[in-house]
Design an enzyme around this catalytic site. Sequence first.
Site, PDB file in Angstrom:
ATOM      1  CG  PHE A 153      -1.473   1.245   1.686  1.00  0.00           C
ATOM      2  CD1 PHE A 153      -2.095   2.119   0.805  1.00  0.00           C
ATOM      3  CD2 PHE A 153      -1.378   1.613   3.029  1.00  0.00           C
ATOM      4  CE1 PHE A 153      -2.587   3.342   1.243  1.00  0.00           C
ATOM      5  CE2 PHE A 153      -1.861   2.826   3.474  1.00  0.00           C
ATOM      6  CZ  PHE A 153      -2.463   3.692   2.587  1.00  0.00           C
ATOM      7  CG  ASP A 173       6.579  -6.430  -2.242  1.00  0.00           C
ATOM      8  OD1 ASP A 173       6.093  -7.525  -1.901  1.00  0.00           O
ATOM      9  OD2 ASP A 173       6.209  -5.338  -1.770  1.00  0.00           O
ATOM     10  CB  ALA A 222       8.801   1.915   6.961  1.00  0.00           C
ATOM     11  CE1 TYR A 267       4.673  -3.874  11.580  1.00  0.00           C
ATOM     12  CE2 TYR A 267       3.665  -2.655  13.380  1.00  0.00           C
ATOM     13  CZ  TYR A 267       4.116  -2.708  12.075  1.00  0.00           C
ATOM     14  OH  TYR A 267       4.006  -1.590  11.262  1.00  0.00           O
TER      15      TYR A 267
HETATM   16  P1  NAD Z   1       1.526  -3.560   3.155  1.00  0.00           P
HETATM   17  O1  NAD Z   1       1.308  -4.900   3.764  1.00  0.00           O
HETATM   18  O2  NAD Z   1       0.530  -3.063   2.164  1.00  0.00           O
HETATM   19  O3  NAD Z   1       2.950  -3.502   2.459  1.00  0.00           O
HETATM   20  C1  NAD Z   1       4.066  -4.219   2.904  1.00  0.00           C
HETATM   21  C2  NAD Z   1       4.803  -4.742   1.685  1.00  0.00           C
HETATM   22  O4  NAD Z   1       5.998  -5.435   2.122  1.00  0.00           O
HETATM   23  C3  NAD Z   1       3.986  -5.763   0.890  1.00  0.00           C
HETATM   24  O5  NAD Z   1       4.025  -5.462  -0.493  1.00  0.00           O
HETATM   25  C4  NAD Z   1       4.680  -7.092   1.184  1.00  0.00           C
HETATM   26  O6  NAD Z   1       4.514  -8.043   0.160  1.00  0.00           O
HETATM   27  C5  NAD Z   1       6.119  -6.647   1.388  1.00  0.00           C
HETATM   28  N1  NAD Z   1       6.922  -7.578   2.164  1.00  0.00           N
HETATM   29  C6  NAD Z   1       6.642  -8.115   3.374  1.00  0.00           C
HETATM   30  N2  NAD Z   1       7.641  -8.920   3.761  1.00  0.00           N
HETATM   31  C7  NAD Z   1       8.590  -8.895   2.778  1.00  0.00           C
HETATM   32  C8  NAD Z   1       9.854  -9.521   2.594  1.00  0.00           C
HETATM   33  N3  NAD Z   1      10.365 -10.352   3.501  1.00  0.00           N
HETATM   34  N4  NAD Z   1      10.553  -9.268   1.466  1.00  0.00           N
HETATM   35  C9  NAD Z   1      10.058  -8.422   0.524  1.00  0.00           C
HETATM   36  N5  NAD Z   1       8.864  -7.797   0.642  1.00  0.00           N
HETATM   37  C10 NAD Z   1       8.139  -8.034   1.760  1.00  0.00           C
HETATM   38  O7  NAD Z   1       1.662  -2.539   4.369  1.00  0.00           O
HETATM   39  P2  NAD Z   1       1.823  -0.938   4.375  1.00  0.00           P
HETATM   40  O8  NAD Z   1       0.723  -0.382   5.152  1.00  0.00           O
HETATM   41  O9  NAD Z   1       2.071  -0.443   3.005  1.00  0.00           O
HETATM   42  O10 NAD Z   1       3.138  -0.771   5.255  1.00  0.00           O
HETATM   43  C11 NAD Z   1       4.402  -0.534   4.656  1.00  0.00           C
HETATM   44  C12 NAD Z   1       5.446  -0.233   5.719  1.00  0.00           C
HETATM   45  O11 NAD Z   1       5.051   0.901   6.488  1.00  0.00           O
HETATM   46  C13 NAD Z   1       5.652  -1.383   6.711  1.00  0.00           C
HETATM   47  O12 NAD Z   1       7.031  -1.473   7.012  1.00  0.00           O
HETATM   48  C14 NAD Z   1       4.873  -0.942   7.923  1.00  0.00           C
HETATM   49  O13 NAD Z   1       5.399  -1.474   9.103  1.00  0.00           O
HETATM   50  C15 NAD Z   1       5.018   0.570   7.859  1.00  0.00           C
HETATM   51  N6  NAD Z   1       3.913   1.231   8.557  1.00  0.00           N
HETATM   52  C16 NAD Z   1       2.697   1.394   7.947  1.00  0.00           C
HETATM   53  C17 NAD Z   1       1.656   1.983   8.649  1.00  0.00           C
HETATM   54  C18 NAD Z   1       0.308   2.229   8.012  1.00  0.00           C
HETATM   55  O14 NAD Z   1      -0.566   2.776   8.681  1.00  0.00           O
HETATM   56  N7  NAD Z   1       0.071   1.873   6.768  1.00  0.00           N
HETATM   57  C19 NAD Z   1       1.848   2.398   9.967  1.00  0.00           C
HETATM   58  C20 NAD Z   1       3.089   2.183  10.559  1.00  0.00           C
HETATM   59  C21 NAD Z   1       4.120   1.611   9.834  1.00  0.00           C
END
Ligand code: NAD
Length: 310
Positions: free
Chosen positions: A11, A31, A114, A145
Amino acid sequence: MRTVITGGAGFVGSHLCERFLAEGDEVVCVDNLLTGTLRNIDHLEADPKFRFIEHNVSEAMEIDGPVDNVLHFASPASPADYLAHPIPTLKVGSLGTHNALGLAKAKDARFLLASTSEIYGDPDVHPQVEEYWGNVNTIGPRGCYDEAKRFAEAITMAYHRYHGVKTRIVRIFNTYGPRMRLNDGRVLPNFMKQALRGEPITLYGNGDQTRSFCFVTDLVDGIYRLLRSDYALPVNIGNPVEITVSQLAEEIIALVGGTTSTIVNEPLPQDDPKRRRPDITKAQTILGWNPVVDRAEGLKRTLEYFRTVV
Ligand code: NAD
Ligand code: UDP
């Protein structure tokens, strides 16, 4: 500039890929599609400056050619996702962060981690300032997490202090917008999907717990500014307007209009933080950043997206 974005098919990652391409960078998206999807980046594939590599970043990672920036966003982020994948979550926060830092060091690139408001756990300081050390249950269900991200921050600071890598840490607070996965289990996709389908709206607990929701383009702008700054300590990025989860349910029901959904209460998950709101003074003063998309506008744009996928 050549920018590597791990988790770029997720996302937030897909919006980052878009932004860095728009700024003229070449973007390498890495990814393994654990919680992301190629649909999020389909529209970028035709751009000659965009490259997708399917790879698990918890395994050794090599990228050919020069790299100027490494943005490490790979990690499950939804509680439902990390509860389903606790060990890959711990690995990507620890081994994955180590690999991404190693890449940045080898290429003499800037690194941005992140991180998350979850490192504050169920906070007993409100709003959350960056100096607060947090209140995390290491052995609770969310520990996979929270502790992975806390380790990720620690190793990032060690690479900064010991190896001199130019590192940045963004602590992201609840962010929403188009391309969240319909079934990722987070509150916003759940409520929008349920309201659009006329299904019961699942309110966990009595709904008094609070969150502060930031629209994704605001987050991306904060990240872009942080990367270009010279500030190595963590910076909160989020929208400080705090609401209860039951208020969010009411707003979404009103926005969808004419839904037959009613609110049903389900048990509050263990260790669900009771209150969350970022103190964004650092982002405002150091980065000159402020969120500009209010919730009414952000929810409207997000609902338009969910109408197309529900
Ligand atoms: P998301 O699940 O949509 O995206 C995470 C992406 O990481 C996915 O495309 C997934 O396939 C990929 N991924 C996971 N493990 C992997 C690996 N071992 N190797 C390669 N790719 C891998 O989540 P998001 O909301 O887009 O979050 C993205 C980042 O932002 C994360 O690190 C998350 O902790 C951080 N974050 C997001 C939020 C939020 O509100 N969206 C809040 C705090 C932190
Ligand atoms: N929540 C809810 N119903 C749902 C999903 C989530 O009431 O169907 C609540 C959850 O208990 C939490 C808040 O909404 O208090 C935000 O949950 P989310 O999973 O989006 O992320 P969190 O902020 O807890 O990481």
